[in-house]
Design a protein around this motif. Structure first.
Motif, PDB file in Angstrom:
ATOM      1  N   HIS A  83      48.829 136.800 -37.827  1.00  0.00           N
ATOM      2  CA  HIS A  83      49.599 136.251 -36.555  1.00  0.00           C
ATOM      3  C   HIS A  83      50.041 137.757 -35.757  1.00  0.00           C
ATOM      4  O   HIS A  83      49.849 138.057 -34.402  1.00  0.00           O
ATOM      5  CB  HIS A  83      50.580 135.516 -36.660  1.00  0.00           C
ATOM      6  N   GLY A  84      51.073 138.513 -36.719  1.00  0.00           N
ATOM      7  CA  GLY A  84      51.543 139.722 -36.032  1.00  0.00           C
ATOM      8  C   GLY A  84      50.643 140.652 -35.683  1.00  0.00           C
ATOM      9  O   GLY A  84      50.882 141.424 -34.989  1.00  0.00           O
ATOM     10  N   PHE A  85      49.205 140.764 -36.575  1.00  0.00           N
ATOM     11  CA  PHE A  85      48.360 141.879 -36.303  1.00  0.00           C
ATOM     12  C   PHE A  85      47.956 141.553 -34.757  1.00  0.00           C
ATOM     13  O   PHE A  85      47.519 142.742 -34.097  1.00  0.00           O
ATOM     14  CB  PHE A  85      47.283 141.641 -37.104  1.00  0.00           C
ATOM     15  N   PHE A  86      47.614 140.558 -34.102  1.00  0.00           N
ATOM     16  CA  PHE A  86      47.227 140.287 -33.005  1.00  0.00           C
ATOM     17  C   PHE A  86      48.470 139.997 -31.951  1.00  0.00           C
ATOM     18  O   PHE A  86      48.202 139.786 -30.818  1.00  0.00           O
ATOM     19  CB  PHE A  86      46.349 138.918 -32.893  1.00  0.00           C
ATOM     20  N   GLY A  87      49.628 140.268 -32.302  1.00  0.00           N
ATOM     21  CA  GLY A  87      50.802 140.429 -31.475  1.00  0.00           C
ATOM     22  C   GLY A  87      51.200 138.917 -31.183  1.00  0.00           C
ATOM     23  O   GLY A  87      51.927 138.741 -29.963  1.00  0.00           O
ATOM     24  N   ARG A  88      50.741 138.101 -31.771  1.00  0.00           N
ATOM     25  CA  ARG A  88      51.304 136.719 -31.530  1.00  0.00           C
ATOM     26  C   ARG A  88      52.586 136.477 -32.250  1.00  0.00           C
ATOM     27  O   ARG A  88      52.820 137.111 -33.230  1.00  0.00           O
ATOM     28  CB  ARG A  88      50.412 135.607 -32.359  1.00  0.00           C
ATOM     29  N   PRO A  89      53.363 135.622 -31.548  1.00  0.00           N
ATOM     30  CA  PRO A  89      54.785 135.286 -32.171  1.00  0.00           C
ATOM     31  C   PRO A  89      54.699 134.687 -33.675  1.00  0.00           C
ATOM     32  O   PRO A  89      53.721 133.721 -33.927  1.00  0.00           O
ATOM     33  CB  PRO A  89      55.538 134.292 -31.316  1.00  0.00           C
ATOM     34  N   VAL A  90      55.697 134.876 -34.630  1.00  0.00           N
ATOM     35  CA  VAL A  90      55.617 134.307 -35.947  1.00  0.00           C
ATOM     36  C   VAL A  90      57.047 133.593 -36.013  1.00  0.00           C
ATOM     37  O   VAL A  90      57.958 134.049 -35.603  1.00  0.00           O
ATOM     38  CB  VAL A  90      55.425 135.377 -37.131  1.00  0.00           C
ATOM     39  N   HIS A  91      56.804 132.279 -36.642  1.00  0.00           N
ATOM     40  CA  HIS A  91      58.276 131.420 -36.888  1.00  0.00           C
ATOM     41  C   HIS A  91      58.242 131.155 -38.073  1.00  0.00           C
ATOM     42  O   HIS A  91      57.261 130.709 -38.855  1.00  0.00           O
ATOM     43  CB  HIS A  91      58.075 130.559 -35.822  1.00  0.00           C
ATOM     44  N   LEU A  92      59.456 131.024 -38.874  1.00  0.00           N
ATOM     45  CA  LEU A  92      59.614 131.013 -40.297  1.00  0.00           C
ATOM     46  C   LEU A  92      59.230 129.601 -40.602  1.00  0.00           C
ATOM     47  O   LEU A  92      58.769 129.296 -41.552  1.00  0.00           O
ATOM     48  CB  LEU A  92      61.059 131.240 -40.633  1.00  0.00           C
ATOM     49  N   LEU A  93      59.712 128.490 -39.980  1.00  0.00           N
ATOM     50  CA  LEU A  93      59.687 127.258 -40.340  1.00  0.00           C
ATOM     51  C   LEU A  93      58.257 126.684 -40.516  1.00  0.00           C
ATOM     52  O   LEU A  93      57.765 126.169 -41.483  1.00  0.00           O
ATOM     53  CB  LEU A  93      60.541 126.215 -39.271  1.00  0.00           C
ATOM     54  N   PRO A  94      57.428 126.979 -39.189  1.00  0.00           N
ATOM     55  CA  PRO A  94      55.898 126.413 -39.438  1.00  0.00           C
ATOM     56  C   PRO A  94      55.379 127.260 -40.511  1.00  0.00           C
ATOM     57  O   PRO A  94      54.243 126.775 -41.104  1.00  0.00           O
ATOM     58  CB  PRO A  94      55.433 126.919 -37.982  1.00  0.00           C
ATOM     59  N   THR A  95      55.681 128.384 -40.698  1.00  0.00           N
ATOM     60  CA  THR A  95      54.864 129.234 -41.850  1.00  0.00           C
ATOM     61  C   THR A  95      55.439 128.483 -43.214  1.00  0.00           C
ATOM     62  O   THR A  95      54.548 128.410 -43.876  1.00  0.00           O
ATOM     63  CB  THR A  95      55.583 130.676 -41.898  1.00  0.00           C
ATOM     64  N   LEU A  96      56.657 128.282 -43.334  1.00  0.00           N
ATOM     65  CA  LEU A  96      57.094 127.420 -44.652  1.00  0.00           C
ATOM     66  C   LEU A  96      56.313 125.929 -45.059  1.00  0.00           C
ATOM     67  O   LEU A  96      55.946 125.711 -45.780  1.00  0.00           O
ATOM     68  CB  LEU A  96      58.332 127.217 -44.777  1.00  0.00           C
ATOM     69  N   ILE A  97      56.262 125.508 -43.747  1.00  0.00           N
ATOM     70  CA  ILE A  97      55.396 123.961 -43.732  1.00  0.00           C
ATOM     71  C   ILE A  97      54.177 124.386 -43.998  1.00  0.00           C
ATOM     72  O   ILE A  97      53.600 123.302 -44.663  1.00  0.00           O
ATOM     73  CB  ILE A  97      55.684 123.421 -42.471  1.00  0.00           C
ATOM     74  N   SER A  98      53.559 125.030 -43.435  1.00  0.00           N
ATOM     75  CA  SER A  98      51.914 125.405 -44.013  1.00  0.00           C
ATOM     76  C   SER A  98      51.551 125.898 -45.264  1.00  0.00           C
ATOM     77  O   SER A  98      50.356 126.059 -45.484  1.00  0.00           O
ATOM     78  CB  SER A  98      51.329 126.453 -42.839  1.00  0.00           C
ATOM     79  N   ILE A  99      52.633 126.047 -46.154  1.00  0.00           N
ATOM     80  CA  ILE A  99      52.408 126.830 -47.495  1.00  0.00           C
ATOM     81  C   ILE A  99      51.574 125.987 -48.584  1.00  0.00           C
ATOM     82  O   ILE A  99      50.775 126.629 -49.219  1.00  0.00           O
ATOM     83  CB  ILE A  99      53.816 127.406 -48.008  1.00  0.00           C
ATOM     84  N   PRO A 100      51.865 124.732 -48.672  1.00  0.00           N
ATOM     85  CA  PRO A 100      51.271 123.977 -49.647  1.00  0.00           C
ATOM     86  C   PRO A 100      49.593 123.916 -49.710  1.00  0.00           C
ATOM     87  O   PRO A 100      49.158 124.062 -50.876  1.00  0.00           O
ATOM     88  CB  PRO A 100      51.944 122.447 -49.486  1.00  0.00           C
ATOM     89  N   SER A 101      49.087 123.852 -48.497  1.00  0.00           N
ATOM     90  CA  SER A 101      47.751 123.571 -48.555  1.00  0.00           C
ATOM     91  C   SER A 101      46.984 124.947 -49.018  1.00  0.00           C
ATOM     92  O   SER A 101      46.110 124.991 -49.607  1.00  0.00           O
ATOM     93  CB  SER A 101      47.319 123.368 -46.906  1.00  0.00           C
ATOM     94  N   PRO A 102      47.586 126.091 -48.451  1.00  0.00           N
ATOM     95  CA  PRO A 102      46.782 127.268 -49.006  1.00  0.00           C
ATOM     96  C   PRO A 102      46.980 127.527 -50.439  1.00  0.00           C
ATOM     97  O   PRO A 102      46.221 128.031 -51.218  1.00  0.00           O
ATOM     98  CB  PRO A 102      47.510 128.481 -48.124  1.00  0.00           C
ATOM     99  N   ILE A 103      48.271 127.107 -51.036  1.00  0.00           N
ATOM    100  CA  ILE A 103      48.472 127.226 -52.343  1.00  0.00           C
ATOM    101  C   ILE A 103      47.481 126.314 -53.359  1.00  0.00           C
ATOM    102  O   ILE A 103      46.965 126.878 -54.258  1.00  0.00           O
ATOM    103  CB  ILE A 103      49.979 126.865 -52.732  1.00  0.00           C
ATOM    104  N   LEU A 104      47.196 125.100 -52.937  1.00  0.00           N
ATOM    105  CA  LEU A 104      46.352 124.572 -53.571  1.00  0.00           C
ATOM    106  C   LEU A 104      44.805 124.971 -53.428  1.00  0.00           C
ATOM    107  O   LEU A 104      44.197 124.903 -54.678  1.00  0.00           O
ATOM    108  CB  LEU A 104      46.303 123.007 -52.702  1.00  0.00           C
ATOM    109  N   ARG A 105      44.462 125.489 -52.399  1.00  0.00           N
ATOM    110  CA  ARG A 105      43.099 125.870 -52.233  1.00  0.00           C
ATOM    111  C   ARG A 105      43.277 127.439 -53.336  1.00  0.00           C
ATOM    112  O   ARG A 105      42.049 127.655 -53.839  1.00  0.00           O
ATOM    113  CB  ARG A 105      42.898 126.619 -50.982  1.00  0.00           C
ATOM    114  N   LEU A 106      43.922 128.122 -53.269  1.00  0.00           N
ATOM    115  CA  LEU A 106      44.225 129.274 -54.052  1.00  0.00           C
ATOM    116  C   LEU A 106      43.959 128.974 -55.570  1.00  0.00           C
ATOM    117  O   LEU A 106      43.489 129.508 -56.483  1.00  0.00           O
ATOM    118  CB  LEU A 106      45.572 130.068 -53.738  1.00  0.00           C
ATOM    119  N   ILE A 107      44.646 127.891 -56.046  1.00  0.00           N
ATOM    120  CA  ILE A 107      44.838 127.445 -57.276  1.00  0.00           C
ATOM    121  C   ILE A 107      43.273 127.079 -57.714  1.00  0.00           C
ATOM    122  O   ILE A 107      42.857 127.314 -58.876  1.00  0.00           O
ATOM    123  CB  ILE A 107      45.731 126.297 -57.513  1.00  0.00           C
ATOM    124  N   LEU A 108      42.721 126.269 -56.637  1.00  0.00           N
ATOM    125  CA  LEU A 108      41.307 125.630 -57.258  1.00  0.00           C
ATOM    126  C   LEU A 108      40.345 127.030 -57.106  1.00  0.00           C
ATOM    127  O   LEU A 108      39.399 126.866 -57.807  1.00  0.00           O
ATOM    128  CB  LEU A 108      40.863 124.816 -55.924  1.00  0.00           C
TER     129      LEU A 108
END
Length: 278
Positions: A83-108
């Protein structure tokens, strides 16, 4: 290429310093402390080696916690860097909420390769097996270093990220090898120095002060190294996409009514992408 990747990584982190500081404190700092104070992962105590029937589950539990912190750091920091590379705003809470799904894919995706590497390490009949392990690690840095980033950013898992990483790194494998080996070597040296307290035994006589200095310096330096390792790999992923001409469609899709110029110049990457719509 390496200069461009490093400079853009520094730019992204500086532009969102508070956001990355929060993610660093939440995930990378505990990870650094675990790496600093759990050398038993790599050299188990002799008391554990004397008995083949009784083993302490604590190292395995700490290893699982370490892996979870690492996966959470990769998921959150790579998405924020994108997000920051394209200059889009980054927010902490949405980032934390979106963590579980990538973790599951990374484990698999990473479970089988990691299990194979651990099996080679623990079932090695002699130190001669370390040479093939080192070769496999080098090949990973050359071919597969973008796999975690691809899993997080492209919402894919399994075998496709391996093929995708191999394709994207075409023309950038030397840069990826130098970048990842440099960070890994420096991080290994840092952990070895502060785990063994090299340089602190004579300069600082007090055991308590020595432990405090070792903890503060070791965790600070290793935290910064881990942060920039993830950020630079994400920026390297963006450079590889630009090298293969894959960013134009993404820019048109996300910035259809704006004028966009990517933070590349002629000396960094051979593709300058700009889109203008009336």
């Amino acid at each position: 290429m390496l200069s461009g990747v490093l400079s853009d990584s520094k730019r992204v982190v500086a532009a969102h310093s508070r956001h990355f500081l929060a993610l660093t404190v939440l995930f990378i700092l505990p990870l650094s402390l675990l790496l600093l104070f759990t050398p038993s992962f790599f050299s188990p105590p002799r008391s554990l080696l004397r008995s083949s029937y009784h083993s302490d589950p604590l190292p395995y539990l700490l290893a699982g916690v370490l892996c979870l912190f690492l996966l959470a750091a990769v998921s959150s920091i790579s998405a924020s860097t994108h997000h920051g590379f394209f200059g889009r705003p980054v927010h902490l809470l949405p980032t934390l909420i979106s963590i579980p799904s990538p973790i599951l894919r990374l484990i698999l995706t990473l479970f089988l390769p990691t299990l194979l590497l651990i099996a080679l390490l623990f079932l090695a009949p002699s130190p001669l097996i370390y040479a093939p392990i080192l070769l496999l690690s080098t090949l990973y840095f050359i071919v597969c270093s973008l796999i975690p980033i691809i899993v997080v950013l492209e919402s894919t898992w399994g075998f496709p990220p391996f093929h995708r990483s191999f394709h994207l790194l075409t023309g950038m494998r030397c840069a990826a090898l130098i970048l990842n080996l440099s960070f890994s070597f420096l991080l290994g040296i840092i952990l070895w120095v502060f785990n063994s307290s090299v340089g602190f035994n004579y300069e600082i006589r007090s055991q308590g002060v020595r432990d405090i200095v070792r903890t503060v310096l070791g965790s600070a330096v290793s935290t910064v190294m881990l942060l920039y390792l993830i950020v630079t790999n994400t920026v390297l992923y963006m450079y590889c996409k630009a090298l293969h001409g894959e960013l134009e469609a993404e820019i048109v899709r996300e910035f259809a009514w704006d004028y966009v110029s990517l933070p590349f110049d002629d000396h960094k990457v051979p593709h300058i992408v700009s889109v203008s719509h009336p």
